[in-house]
Design a protein around this motif. Structure first.
Motif, PDB file in Angstrom:
ATOM      1  N   LYS A 133     -40.086 -42.505 -57.391  1.00  0.00           N
ATOM      2  CA  LYS A 133     -40.268 -42.331 -58.843  1.00  0.00           C
ATOM      3  C   LYS A 133     -41.496 -41.468 -59.163  1.00  0.00           C
ATOM      4  O   LYS A 133     -41.602 -40.920 -60.249  1.00  0.00           O
ATOM      5  CB  LYS A 133     -40.415 -43.710 -59.519  1.00  0.00           C
ATOM      6  CG  LYS A 133     -39.278 -44.692 -59.242  1.00  0.00           C
ATOM      7  CD  LYS A 133     -37.982 -44.324 -59.955  1.00  0.00           C
ATOM      8  CE  LYS A 133     -36.913 -45.390 -59.788  1.00  0.00           C
ATOM      9  NZ  LYS A 133     -36.450 -45.533 -58.358  1.00  0.00           N
TER      10      LYS A 133
ATOM     11  N   HIS B 247     -34.853 -53.792 -60.483  1.00  0.00           N
ATOM     12  CA  HIS B 247     -36.217 -53.848 -59.909  1.00  0.00           C
ATOM     13  C   HIS B 247     -37.069 -52.809 -60.644  1.00  0.00           C
ATOM     14  O   HIS B 247     -37.065 -51.623 -60.272  1.00  0.00           O
ATOM     15  CB  HIS B 247     -36.194 -53.539 -58.400  1.00  0.00           C
ATOM     16  CG  HIS B 247     -35.243 -54.376 -57.609  1.00  0.00           C
ATOM     17  ND1 HIS B 247     -35.539 -55.655 -57.182  1.00  0.00           N
ATOM     18  CD2 HIS B 247     -33.978 -54.164 -57.192  1.00  0.00           C
ATOM     19  CE1 HIS B 247     -34.495 -56.160 -56.536  1.00  0.00           C
ATOM     20  NE2 HIS B 247     -33.548 -55.282 -56.522  1.00  0.00           N
ATOM     21  N   ILE B 248     -37.754 -53.220 -61.702  1.00  0.00           N
ATOM     22  CA  ILE B 248     -38.608 -52.278 -62.429  1.00  0.00           C
ATOM     23  C   ILE B 248     -39.990 -52.288 -61.773  1.00  0.00           C
ATOM     24  O   ILE B 248     -40.625 -53.343 -61.674  1.00  0.00           O
ATOM     25  CB  ILE B 248     -38.705 -52.659 -63.928  1.00  0.00           C
ATOM     26  CG1 ILE B 248     -37.307 -52.592 -64.578  1.00  0.00           C
ATOM     27  CG2 ILE B 248     -39.682 -51.740 -64.642  1.00  0.00           C
ATOM     28  CD1 ILE B 248     -37.275 -52.962 -66.035  1.00  0.00           C
ATOM     29  N   PRO B 249     -40.441 -51.115 -61.247  1.00  0.00           N
ATOM     30  CA  PRO B 249     -41.745 -51.070 -60.569  1.00  0.00           C
ATOM     31  C   PRO B 249     -42.855 -51.639 -61.461  1.00  0.00           C
ATOM     32  O   PRO B 249     -42.845 -51.419 -62.683  1.00  0.00           O
ATOM     33  CB  PRO B 249     -41.966 -49.573 -60.311  1.00  0.00           C
ATOM     34  CG  PRO B 249     -40.608 -48.948 -60.375  1.00  0.00           C
ATOM     35  CD  PRO B 249     -39.826 -49.776 -61.366  1.00  0.00           C
TER      36      PRO B 249
ATOM     37  N   ALA C  92     -41.341 -49.430 -70.192  1.00  0.00           N
ATOM     38  CA  ALA C  92     -40.328 -50.381 -69.711  1.00  0.00           C
ATOM     39  C   ALA C  92     -39.559 -50.979 -70.891  1.00  0.00           C
ATOM     40  O   ALA C  92     -38.332 -51.069 -70.868  1.00  0.00           O
ATOM     41  CB  ALA C  92     -41.001 -51.479 -68.891  1.00  0.00           C
TER      42      ALA C  92
ATOM     43  N   LEU D 187     -31.412 -47.937 -67.240  1.00  0.00           N
ATOM     44  CA  LEU D 187     -32.046 -48.654 -66.125  1.00  0.00           C
ATOM     45  C   LEU D 187     -31.496 -48.212 -64.763  1.00  0.00           C
ATOM     46  O   LEU D 187     -31.967 -48.699 -63.720  1.00  0.00           O
ATOM     47  CB  LEU D 187     -31.864 -50.171 -66.289  1.00  0.00           C
ATOM     48  CG  LEU D 187     -32.818 -50.900 -67.260  1.00  0.00           C
ATOM     49  CD1 LEU D 187     -32.424 -52.369 -67.405  1.00  0.00           C
ATOM     50  CD2 LEU D 187     -34.262 -50.804 -66.736  1.00  0.00           C
TER      51      LEU D 187
ATOM     52  N   TYR E 169     -33.549 -47.829 -61.693  1.00  0.00           N
ATOM     53  CA  TYR E 169     -34.291 -49.017 -61.233  1.00  0.00           C
ATOM     54  C   TYR E 169     -33.338 -50.130 -60.774  1.00  0.00           C
ATOM     55  O   TYR E 169     -33.711 -51.295 -60.702  1.00  0.00           O
ATOM     56  CB  TYR E 169     -35.182 -49.539 -62.365  1.00  0.00           C
ATOM     57  CG  TYR E 169     -36.046 -48.463 -62.971  1.00  0.00           C
ATOM     58  CD1 TYR E 169     -35.815 -47.998 -64.265  1.00  0.00           C
ATOM     59  CD2 TYR E 169     -37.054 -47.860 -62.220  1.00  0.00           C
ATOM     60  CE1 TYR E 169     -36.588 -46.974 -64.803  1.00  0.00           C
ATOM     61  CE2 TYR E 169     -37.825 -46.830 -62.752  1.00  0.00           C
ATOM     62  CZ  TYR E 169     -37.586 -46.394 -64.044  1.00  0.00           C
ATOM     63  OH  TYR E 169     -38.339 -45.377 -64.562  1.00  0.00           O
TER      64      TYR E 169
END
Lengths: 96, 96, 96, 96, 96, 96, 96, 96, 96, 96
Positions: G13, H10-12, H20, H73, H76
């Protein structure tokens, strides 16, 4: 001392049903004696599977092994064992 | 209704330690409130790992999900859920 | 009581080398103290990997967990624990 | 030279029990001869499973292979082998 | 004594390219010295992957481990080791 | 062109031993003919398992497939194939 | 000679989007040149994933490896290769 | 035509929370438009995980792929797709 | 619409060979009819395994399922299905 | 309360076909009664496999378990259960 034990039961299809029923009855009697003694503290059925999750309260690995090997269904089970400890945040002194 | 929940905690190394300590403190407080309420019936530490095995006693999947999503450590955990039932051989009526 | 413990070490590349060396030195000192005490009975390096197989001789799961959690390298390790028992065929009374 | 060997035993249910007992007896005799010779340095039972973790002390891969292939239970076992080395931090010169 | 070693190389993207090139050059020099010595008997590239299959000819597990740990690329590799023996059917005395 | 082939042999227990021996003898004869021809360049036994790692030197995927399908033990084997290339750092022109 | 190749693309990313776009453009140009040459015979997108299944028609493992290593996206891909042969039942002579 | 799609999000942790939140809001709007159109027929949250199980009703693989790739999304998420058919025993003509 | 299908064939050893040959002959005839119709667009043998990779061109999941369930070898196969789409970079208009 | 259940059916080849047909007929009748009652809300066939994905709407884990254990095909199935919740973004109040 607590151990987490998962038991997956696979009784071969070609075992005569009376034999299977007898083994299961022996298993139940053996299990209930251990439950009364407190050794087999918890047992739950896994929804949808011929499996259970159990919590054993024993003095040693050796005792756990002997209890499990003596299960009438032992030859027909895959067993996974995990050593557990009391969780530091738990309010229960011994987590009954 | 009982659910078996395994939680593996992975707190990234680059989180400031005060932040991590605060989150852990919040987690402990939240956990203890649920333990007192009976929702979080059992928790055990998996020996050797930053993981626990817990048994939740809830009214529905939804309630379980809300309780778990509200865990301060939720973003740093891998969670596996298994639906449990009372074992037919158990002597305990509700397996307390 | 014996436990088989596998430790796989993954030290992040972005940790300053002095910090890493200090942690490793602390780990070695801590390990040697436990080896002398007999708690950490055996340790072997897995050929080709930054991993070891160890045998711990402890009184309980709890003691094992505390020993492992206190490892300076604990935050950088994946640990698998297996409960062992004396083998019925072994000639050694306690298998030293 | 040390090797870590895991043995999982699966004796088919349809083998006549006398045959199975004879093979197990041969296995025990063969094992004890190797234990006395020092080749089979350690053996531990994995709690809850018909499996063992063993440490062999042999001169070569070849010797290890011959010893394992000669096990009477070999046809009924899944075996995993890992080459071990002395751990640089170990206080024991040869980790006996 | 022969060992089968699989090496999967993962060089982090954020390493300066000069550093990466230097490490690779060191790796090549080190490898070729071992190939000339006969220790590193075979190396093949796995088609489509930054991985190799190698056959090492060493005196012991310890020697293998030291050779592998000294690889400049060691910190960036996942390594799997398998102990090999001469195949009983092989016509080649030592399978060169 | 080189291929890495892993063969795990599982001969069912209920095959008459004479049949099994005959198949194994055919396999050995067939293997040795291919080894002499250079097609089957290397074969090593995996220590502790009824498995081998082989390196084939063939003109095409098709040839490899025909050679493997013609193995008398083929019906009793699990086979994994990996395409190999000469490693750019290798000193051996064709890695004999 | 045909090879089945699965490519799973994971572009970090934190790569600047212009860089990513340039690499993708290079990848597309390189791919189309190989498609026109017949080397890259088929490519399909796996529904729902940034992955493709491709069929390569090459002279050797070596050629396949060079083509894959030259992919601009190679550093950001996990690649699995399987050697294919013409199926004996196929009506197509060469299965174009 | 129905497809079973599992989405694990899986959002960093290092994405600014406003970014977000905006992506999640876009995702919700996009999802609800597809739900109203009937394309996204079912969505359920997996208890305890930031994951969902969805059933899509589309005309083709292509349409499914475009819908999924357009998810804000998507970058992610890990997505698994399974093609479904009407079950022959179902009483519902099209299982609405 | 294209689907990627992997078929691994496991014909039990205790099936009479004439029965097995008849089933295989039926399978070949059925396959060739579908190949001629264009439904079974590609089939390749996986080198070294009794497996194939096939590409089906069908109107719907349902049609794919019916075609696969009608395979004489279906009861002896493990089948994995993946939905494919035309790759956006492909030069071929119809490589759908 | 909703549960996602995957069922993979493996009917042994040596079961007399009439027996198998009777069990399947019983299964269909039992299934349709549950579908009519709303307990078995959805069932879809997985394309290419003797498997289904089902959504159950039950009052408790216990009820789910009883329903599944009563399936005539239960002894021949591998079952995986996942607890589901209503998705917070869903427009359908109860996701019918």
């Amino acid at each position: 001392m607590l151990f987490h034990v998962r038991m997956d039961v696979h009784i071969p299809k070609d075992i005569p049903s009376e034999t299977a029923e007898r083994i299961k009855a022996d298993e139940k009697a053996y299990f209930q004696s251990l439950q009364q003694s407190g050794k087999w503290r918890h047992i739950w059925r896994v929804a949808g599977q011929y499996s259970n999750i159990s919590i054993f309260d024993v003095e040693s690995n050796e005792e756990l092994h002997q209890l499990l090997m003596s299960l009438p269904l032992f030859p027909y089970m895959h067993i996974e064992v995990m050593a557990l400890c009391r969780h530091p945040s738990s309010l229960h002194a011994d987590d009954r």
